[in-house]
Scaffold this active site. Structure first.
Site, mmCIF file in Angstrom:
data_model
loop_
_atom_site.group_PDB
_atom_site.id
_atom_site.type_symbol
_atom_site.label_atom_id
_atom_site.label_comp_id
_atom_site.label_asym_id
_atom_site.label_seq_id
_atom_site.Cartn_x
_atom_site.Cartn_y
_atom_site.Cartn_z
ATOM 1 N N ARG A 263 8.899 -0.356 -1.901
ATOM 2 C CA ARG A 263 8.343 -1.237 -2.373
ATOM 3 C C ARG A 263 8.646 -2.280 -3.156
ATOM 4 N NH1 ARG A 263 2.645 2.460 -3.229
ATOM 5 N NH2 ARG A 263 2.718 3.645 -1.169
ATOM 6 N N GLU A 350 -2.782 5.686 -12.476
ATOM 7 C CA GLU A 350 -3.364 5.930 -11.614
ATOM 8 C C GLU A 350 -1.950 6.593 -11.102
ATOM 9 O OE1 GLU A 350 -4.265 3.609 -8.334
ATOM 10 O OE2 GLU A 350 -3.031 4.611 -6.916
#
Length: 431
Positions: A263, A350
């Site tokens: 990413r 997260e």
RNA sequence: GCUGAGGUAGCCUAGUCCGGCAAGGCGCCAGCCUUGAAAGCUGGUGGCGGUUCCGCCACGGGAGUUCAAAUCUCCCCCUCAGCGCCA
């Protein structure tokens, strides 16, 4: 992608749903898509009429020629068709492409249970597990713990590959593998099929699995090739049956993907900038499901339960949030995040994202369901969830399990995968 | 990378040279037959648009030639095989 059939028959439902996102641009896009659909149908009728006349004349010309000569007025009319038809077909194609381009830009319809909210601060906590440890000034950032253990090279990685990359060295590498194997074994035991997917995808299938903005913001493109490094194994798994008809008797299909993830996007810089929490590359075991539409809500809970169990068995306190309208993104109809407790940061962060994508991906990928020899029009649902993303999970383990002597205790469930090793201890100095 | 062969309905295939309503098989559905099933026989079996019914489209994608393109021309994509390179 939104079903054109629903666009025509129940536009109010779509408008109401898009309206909940609080972004008026979506309503404008949808209105345009409806107008283009309308225009396409009108152009279609016109072009159909011309094509019918052309076919008719063509048949008569062939007939007349077989009998002798072709009447002049027949030929004259036939010659007048192509220009008119070319124009009508151009309009038809233009309207259709415009409609489809607009539909591709619209987000998925959200589930009724998605809470209203402007951003991640308004996600709804739906479960918590464990007791979050209180502040402890002795705790060090996970990146520092790694360096002190002699198990990471951040500065050298940044020089070699840029910030956001890292070398891991020594036993932490085995811990990485242990996490992957632990998650994979748990899923296999529950009937998931392990899949080692391709790590690069062509653009066309990729557009089916994600929204188009991702190509600029997230994906690495291979120069000179129509290939993108995958951002998660969810993407090649979704594309696995691209353009195919799934045998509905074999659904649901439960897959466990194993892959590195790449990413581009790197977010804000914080105290833990040096580390492996937010990086350009990490390993992930992913849950993925193809199922009948009526099953997807139940399977969403199954994926969440699997993911929760993994975090719980690692002994890490966490909470589950139902991601709100403002934070949901375009692909998922509903999404749970599992947020692990990071004791040094005194924050839930997260580590798992668990989505029901309903028919959004499958429709874009041209996947349908059917019984053997009988293709259907029903579009299956897809779901995906992290089982374990090792970078973030190792980060929380390093924060939570670090000891005053600088060692890190290995969570019990991982020890069998490490030959019984119960802690990570500093390795000797390297070059 | 080179050479060759391919891409036709859920699947498999014919048609392409020589332009004129896409043939056949498998599978699937229905009917007949049967105590039941199979076999056999008969019919049906794609998408889209307007919708008593009709039409258009569908031969990898796009452009062109033509009254008319699966078929001829050009461009592009993908798959397979062989060769080359290679962990």
């Amino acid at each position: 992608m939104i079903d054109v059939d629903v666009l025509r028959k129940d536009p109010g439902r779509i408008e109401q749903n898009l309206g909940r996102r609080g972004n008026p641009a979506y309503l404008t896009l949808f209105a345009e898509a409806r107008a283009k659909d309308e225009a396409w149908r009108a152009a279609r009728v016109e072009a159909d009429r011309l094509r019918q006349r052309r076919n008719d004349l063509g048949r008569r010309i062939a007939l007349e020629r077989a009998r002798g000569a072709v009447p002049a007025e027949l030929e004259a009319e036939a010659r007048s068709i192509p220009t008119a038809l070319r124009e009508a077909e151009a309009r038809e194609g233009e309207q259709r492409r415009a409609r489809d381009a607009l539909l591709m830009r619209l987000p998925n319809l959200m589930d009724e249970s998605v809470p209203a909210g402007k951003d991640d601060s308004e996600n709804a906590v739906v479960a918590t597990w464990g007791t979050p440890a209180g502040p402890n000034p002795a705790l060090r950032a996970h990146g520092e713990v790694l360096e002190a253990l002699g198990m990471a090279e951040f500065d050298r990685a940044h020089r070699a590959s840029g910030s956001g990359f890292y070398y891991l060295t020594g036993p932490i590498v085995l811990l990485d593998l242990a996490l992957q194997r632990f998650a994979l074994d748990l899923l296999v035991e529950r009937g998931y099929l392990p899949v080692a997917p391709p790590y690069l995808l062509r653009r066309e299938p990729y557009e089916g699995v994600t929204d188009l903005a991702d190509f600029e913001n997230v994906m690495y493109k291979v120069e000179g090739e129509d290939l993108y490094l995958i951002a998660t194994s969810e993407h090649p798994l979704a594309a696995l049956y691209h353009g195919e008809i799934l045998d509905e008797d074999r659904l649901p299909l439960r897959l466990a993907g194993l892959s590195p993830c790449f990413r581009k996007e790197i977010g804000g810089h914080g105290v833990d900038q040096k580390g492996i929490f937010r990086v350009h590359q990490f390993q992930k075991v992913e849950q993925f499901v193809f199922c009948r539409p009526e099953e997807s809500a139940g399977l969403h809970e199954e994926l969440r339960a699997n993911a929760e169990e993994i975090v719980r068995r690692l002994g890490v306190p966490y909470r589950v949030v139902n991601v709100c309208t403002g934070d949901l993104g375009t692909v998922a109809a509903k999404k749970y995040d599992i947020e692990a407790w990071f004791p040094r940061q005194q924050a839930y962060r997260e580590v798992v994202s668990c989505s029901n994508c309903t028919d959004y991906q499958a429709r874009r990928l041209g996947i349908r369901m059917g019984k053997a020899g009988r293709p259907g029009k029903v579009v299956p649902h897809t779901l995906n969830s992290t089982a374990v993303a090792t970078s973030r999970t190792m980060a929380v383990i390093l924060e939570q399990y670090q000891q005053p002597d600088g060692s890190v205790t290995v969570p019990e469930v991982l020890r069998p995968y490490l030959g019984g090793r119960d802690s990570l201890r500093p390795v000797g100095p390297k070059a």
